[in-house]
Design a protein around this motif. Structure first.
Motif, short mmCIF file in Angstrom:
data_model
loop_
_atom_site.label_atom_id
_atom_site.label_comp_id
_atom_site.label_asym_id
_atom_site.label_seq_id
_atom_site.Cartn_x
_atom_site.Cartn_y
_atom_site.Cartn_z
N ASP A 1 0.81 -1.21 0.00
CA ASP A 1 0.00 0.00 0.00
C ASP A 1 0.85 1.27 0.00
N GLN A 2 1.98 1.22 0.72
CA GLN A 2 2.83 2.41 0.87
C GLN A 2 4.28 2.06 0.55
N PRO A 3 4.58 1.70 -0.71
CA PRO A 3 5.93 1.26 -1.05
C PRO A 3 7.01 2.31 -0.81
N ALA A 4 6.71 3.57 -1.05
CA ALA A 4 7.72 4.62 -0.87
C ALA A 4 8.11 4.74 0.60
N TRP A 5 7.13 4.64 1.47
CA TRP A 5 7.41 4.73 2.91
C TRP A 5 8.30 3.57 3.34
N VAL A 6 7.98 2.37 2.89
CA VAL A 6 8.77 1.20 3.27
C VAL A 6 10.19 1.31 2.72
N GLU A 7 10.33 1.75 1.48
CA GLU A 7 11.64 1.88 0.88
C GLU A 7 12.49 2.89 1.63
N ASN A 8 11.90 4.01 2.00
CA ASN A 8 12.64 5.04 2.74
C ASN A 8 13.06 4.53 4.12
N LEU A 9 12.16 3.81 4.78
CA LEU A 9 12.48 3.28 6.10
C LEU A 9 13.61 2.26 6.01
N CYS A 10 13.53 1.39 5.03
CA CYS A 10 14.55 0.35 4.88
C CYS A 10 15.91 0.96 4.54
N ARG A 11 15.92 1.96 3.70
CA ARG A 11 17.19 2.62 3.37
C ARG A 11 17.78 3.29 4.61
N SER A 12 16.91 3.87 5.41
CA SER A 12 17.37 4.50 6.65
C SER A 12 17.98 3.46 7.59
N TRP A 13 17.32 2.32 7.70
CA TRP A 13 17.85 1.25 8.56
C TRP A 13 19.21 0.78 8.08
N LEU A 14 19.33 0.59 6.77
CA LEU A 14 20.60 0.13 6.22
C LEU A 14 21.72 1.14 6.46
N ASN A 15 21.40 2.42 6.33
CA ASN A 15 22.39 3.47 6.55
C ASN A 15 22.87 3.51 8.00
N GLN A 16 21.97 3.13 8.90
CA GLN A 16 22.31 3.16 10.33
C GLN A 16 22.90 1.84 10.83
N SER A 17 22.85 0.81 10.01
CA SER A 17 23.14 -0.53 10.50
C SER A 17 24.61 -0.90 10.53
N ASP A 18 25.46 -0.14 9.81
CA ASP A 18 26.89 -0.44 9.74
C ASP A 18 27.13 -1.87 9.27
N GLY A 19 26.35 -2.28 8.27
CA GLY A 19 26.52 -3.59 7.67
C GLY A 19 25.96 -4.75 8.46
N ASP A 20 25.10 -4.49 9.42
CA ASP A 20 24.53 -5.56 10.24
C ASP A 20 23.78 -6.55 9.36
N LYS A 21 24.12 -7.84 9.47
CA LYS A 21 23.53 -8.86 8.61
C LYS A 21 22.06 -9.11 8.93
N ASN A 22 21.68 -8.90 10.19
CA ASN A 22 20.28 -9.11 10.56
C ASN A 22 19.39 -8.05 9.92
N THR A 23 19.83 -6.80 9.98
CA THR A 23 19.08 -5.72 9.33
C THR A 23 19.01 -5.96 7.83
N ALA A 24 20.11 -6.39 7.25
CA ALA A 24 20.13 -6.63 5.81
C ALA A 24 19.13 -7.71 5.41
N ARG A 25 19.03 -8.75 6.21
CA ARG A 25 18.07 -9.82 5.89
C ARG A 25 16.64 -9.32 6.02
N ILE A 26 16.35 -8.57 7.09
CA ILE A 26 14.99 -8.04 7.28
C ILE A 26 14.61 -7.13 6.12
N VAL A 27 15.53 -6.25 5.73
CA VAL A 27 15.26 -5.31 4.65
C VAL A 27 15.03 -6.04 3.33
N ALA A 28 15.88 -7.02 3.04
CA ALA A 28 15.74 -7.76 1.78
C ALA A 28 14.38 -8.45 1.69
#
Length: 251
Positions: A212-239
């Motif tokens: 329903d809100q793809p832009a919101w999800v994409e922005n949130l996921c990009r923000s998480w990745l930027n803050q994650s410092d390569g965390d594999k758990n965040t990467a899996r959730i985002v993917a």
């Protein structure tokens, strides 16, 4: 002398329907004969007409019949039943009483079912109380937010799964479909969730919202990745959370 052939699959289904064994997979739950199950659990109870109801409809009808037939003490004893479906019927039946309860009482009641050892009970737990949680959505989100910090990953998973915007076998939550940011108190603390079981719920929540809100999800996921410092758990959730968006981009 010929070999004796035993229909183990048929016996397995009978054992499941009699409540003698726990289920192993969803397919087994769907094959349970609820009339046989209720006869085994409450032999003196009048039969229930299930009509053409699916599995969730059968759970509602069966739990209501049991809750009306048994005393609360008798009904509560079923919470330790060997059958995961019977234990699921207990939280469905208790959910009837919880319709007028406050949210903390709802969560206190559902907690042992949310952390049950069996996957089926854990699914019935959130399905049973979800309508009550949705009625007071803001309060429910606030009350579930501390569950995202629980040591038990099953409780962390429940906190997210119970209020997925769309979910499975349940009515979608219009407010979360339109305004998914309301769910951030549940999502943010789990953006680096270490356990795969609750990780999948976070990802599925995002995937629901992305429809329903793809832009919101994409922005949130990009923000998480930027803050994650390569965390594999965040990467899996985002993917996993962005899988619908990726599919849309392919078409």
């Amino acid at each position: 002398m010929g070999e004796l052939i035993v229909n183990t699959e048929g016996q397995r289904t009978r054992d499941l329907s009699c409540g003698a064994v726990p289920s192993r997979v969803l397919k087994e739950i769907l094959e349970i004969d609820f009339e046989v199950l209720l006869e085994a659990v409450a032999p003196k109870m009048p039969p229930v007409d299930f009509g053409n109801e699916g599995i969730t409809g059968k759970m509602r009808l069966a739990s209501a019949a049991l809750r009306n037939h048994l005393s609360l003490v008798e009904f509560r004893t079923l919470q330790s039943h060997v059958s995961d479906t019977v234990r699921g019927l207990v939280i469905y039946g208790l959910a009837i009483d919880l319709e007028t309860a406050d949210i903390p009482t709802v969560l206190d009641t559902v907690r042992p079912f949310a952390s049950d050892i069996h996957f089926g009970v854990r699914e019935w737990a959130w399905l049973a109380v979800r309508p009550r949680l949705v009625r007071d959505l803001d309060q429910s989100i606030a009350a579930l937010a501390p569950w995202t910090l629980e040591r038990d990953p099953l409780l962390r998973r429940f906190a997210v799964e119970a209020l997925r915007p769309r979910g499975v076998w349940c009515k979608a939550i219009a407010d979360l479909r339109a305004t998914p940011e309301l769910g951030l108190p549940l999502l943010q603390p789990m953006r680096a969730e270490p356990e795969k079981y609750p990780q999948d719920s976070v990802a599925n929540w995002l995937n629901d919202a992305a429809k329903d809100q793809p832009a919101w999800v994409e922005n949130l996921c990009r923000s998480w990745l930027n803050q994650s410092d390569g965390d594999k758990n965040t990467a899996r959730i985002v993917a996993r959370g962005m899988r619908s968006i990726k599919e849309q981009l392919k078409t």
